[in-house]
Motif scaffolding. Sequence first.
Motif, PDB file in Angstrom:
ATOM      1  N   UNK A   1       0.847  -1.188   0.000  1.00  0.00           N
ATOM      2  CA  UNK A   1       0.000   0.000   0.000  1.00  0.00           C
ATOM      3  C   UNK A   1       0.885   1.242   0.000  1.00  0.00           C
ATOM      4  N   UNK A   2       0.554   2.198  -0.830  1.00  0.00           N
ATOM      5  CA  UNK A   2       1.315   3.432  -0.943  1.00  0.00           C
ATOM      6  C   UNK A   2       0.940   4.390   0.178  1.00  0.00           C
ATOM      7  N   UNK A   3       1.936   4.976   0.816  1.00  0.00           N
ATOM      8  CA  UNK A   3       1.700   5.991   1.822  1.00  0.00           C
ATOM      9  C   UNK A   3       1.675   7.339   1.129  1.00  0.00           C
ATOM     10  N   UNK A   4       0.642   8.140   1.429  1.00  0.00           N
ATOM     11  CA  UNK A   4       0.543   9.472   0.852  1.00  0.00           C
ATOM     12  C   UNK A   4       0.622  10.497   1.966  1.00  0.00           C
ATOM     13  N   UNK A   5       1.265  11.604   1.693  1.00  0.00           N
ATOM     14  CA  UNK A   5       1.430  12.662   2.671  1.00  0.00           C
ATOM     15  C   UNK A   5       0.467  13.802   2.365  1.00  0.00           C
ATOM     16  N   UNK A   6      -0.167  14.321   3.402  1.00  0.00           N
ATOM     17  CA  UNK A   6      -1.106  15.417   3.239  1.00  0.00           C
ATOM     18  C   UNK A   6      -0.782  16.517   4.245  1.00  0.00           C
ATOM     19  N   UNK A   7      -1.110  17.735   3.916  1.00  0.00           N
ATOM     20  CA  UNK A   7      -0.984  18.844   4.842  1.00  0.00           C
ATOM     21  C   UNK A   7      -2.149  19.787   4.606  1.00  0.00           C
ATOM     22  N   UNK A   8      -2.815  20.162   5.683  1.00  0.00           N
ATOM     23  CA  UNK A   8      -3.927  21.101   5.554  1.00  0.00           C
ATOM     24  C   UNK A   8      -3.464  22.547   5.690  1.00  0.00           C
ATOM     25  N   UNK A   9      -2.164  22.745   5.904  1.00  0.00           N
ATOM     26  CA  UNK A   9      -1.658  24.103   6.069  1.00  0.00           C
ATOM     27  C   UNK A   9      -0.622  24.482   5.008  1.00  0.00           C
ATOM     28  N   UNK A  10      -0.526  23.693   3.967  1.00  0.00           N
ATOM     29  CA  UNK A  10       0.388  24.041   2.879  1.00  0.00           C
ATOM     30  C   UNK A  10      -0.045  25.361   2.259  1.00  0.00           C
ATOM     31  N   UNK A  11       0.914  26.073   1.712  1.00  0.00           N
ATOM     32  CA  UNK A  11       0.623  27.361   1.099  1.00  0.00           C
ATOM     33  C   UNK A  11       0.876  27.308  -0.393  1.00  0.00           C
ATOM     34  N   UNK A  12       0.312  28.266  -1.088  1.00  0.00           N
ATOM     35  CA  UNK A  12       0.457  28.343  -2.535  1.00  0.00           C
ATOM     36  C   UNK A  12       1.885  28.704  -2.919  1.00  0.00           C
ATOM     37  N   UNK A  13       2.348  28.113  -3.992  1.00  0.00           N
ATOM     38  CA  UNK A  13       3.636  28.474  -4.569  1.00  0.00           C
ATOM     39  C   UNK A  13       3.454  28.541  -6.079  1.00  0.00           C
ATOM     40  N   UNK A  14       4.463  28.952  -6.776  1.00  0.00           N
ATOM     41  CA  UNK A  14       4.347  29.060  -8.231  1.00  0.00           C
ATOM     42  C   UNK A  14       5.450  28.253  -8.902  1.00  0.00           C
ATOM     43  N   UNK A  15       5.280  28.051 -10.185  1.00  0.00           N
ATOM     44  CA  UNK A  15       6.266  27.315 -10.960  1.00  0.00           C
ATOM     45  C   UNK A  15       7.369  28.251 -11.433  1.00  0.00           C
ATOM     46  N   UNK A  16       8.561  27.705 -11.613  1.00  0.00           N
ATOM     47  CA  UNK A  16       9.686  28.478 -12.122  1.00  0.00           C
ATOM     48  C   UNK A  16       9.401  28.933 -13.547  1.00  0.00           C
ATOM     49  N   UNK A  17       8.776  28.054 -14.342  1.00  0.00           N
ATOM     50  CA  UNK A  17       8.417  28.417 -15.718  1.00  0.00           C
ATOM     51  C   UNK A  17       7.126  27.694 -16.096  1.00  0.00           C
ATOM     52  N   UNK A  18       6.499  28.168 -17.147  1.00  0.00           N
ATOM     53  CA  UNK A  18       5.236  27.583 -17.603  1.00  0.00           C
ATOM     54  C   UNK A  18       5.450  26.143 -18.074  1.00  0.00           C
ATOM     55  N   UNK A  19       4.402  25.349 -17.976  1.00  0.00           N
ATOM     56  CA  UNK A  19       4.462  23.968 -18.445  1.00  0.00           C
ATOM     57  C   UNK A  19       4.156  23.894 -19.927  1.00  0.00           C
ATOM     58  N   UNK A  20       4.817  22.986 -20.603  1.00  0.00           N
ATOM     59  CA  UNK A  20       4.484  22.735 -22.005  1.00  0.00           C
ATOM     60  C   UNK A  20       3.445  21.611 -22.051  1.00  0.00           C
TER      61      UNK A  20
END
Length: 70
Positions: A1-20
């Motif tokens: 079974x895969x363990x997944x990590x969650x956080x209810x207090x994570x904040x928004x961040x941005x990407x270094x560059x746009x995705x293709x």
Amino acid sequence: MTTRLYSSISQETSLVSALSAGAGTMVVNSASVLGGITPAAGETLILVIDPDTALEEIVEAIYPSNPSST
């Protein structure tokens, strides 16, 4: 079974560059906004892209093998 990590207090961040159209990698400006979780290399995280918009997408991301990278 895969363990997944969650956080209810994570904040928004941005990407270094746009995705293709065929991008397989996203690089963020800061991974320090994960809300106190410390993933190990290769662990899966769940990310929400463009939350609360018509473009919202939930994706699985694998933490980089080099934990000091973003």
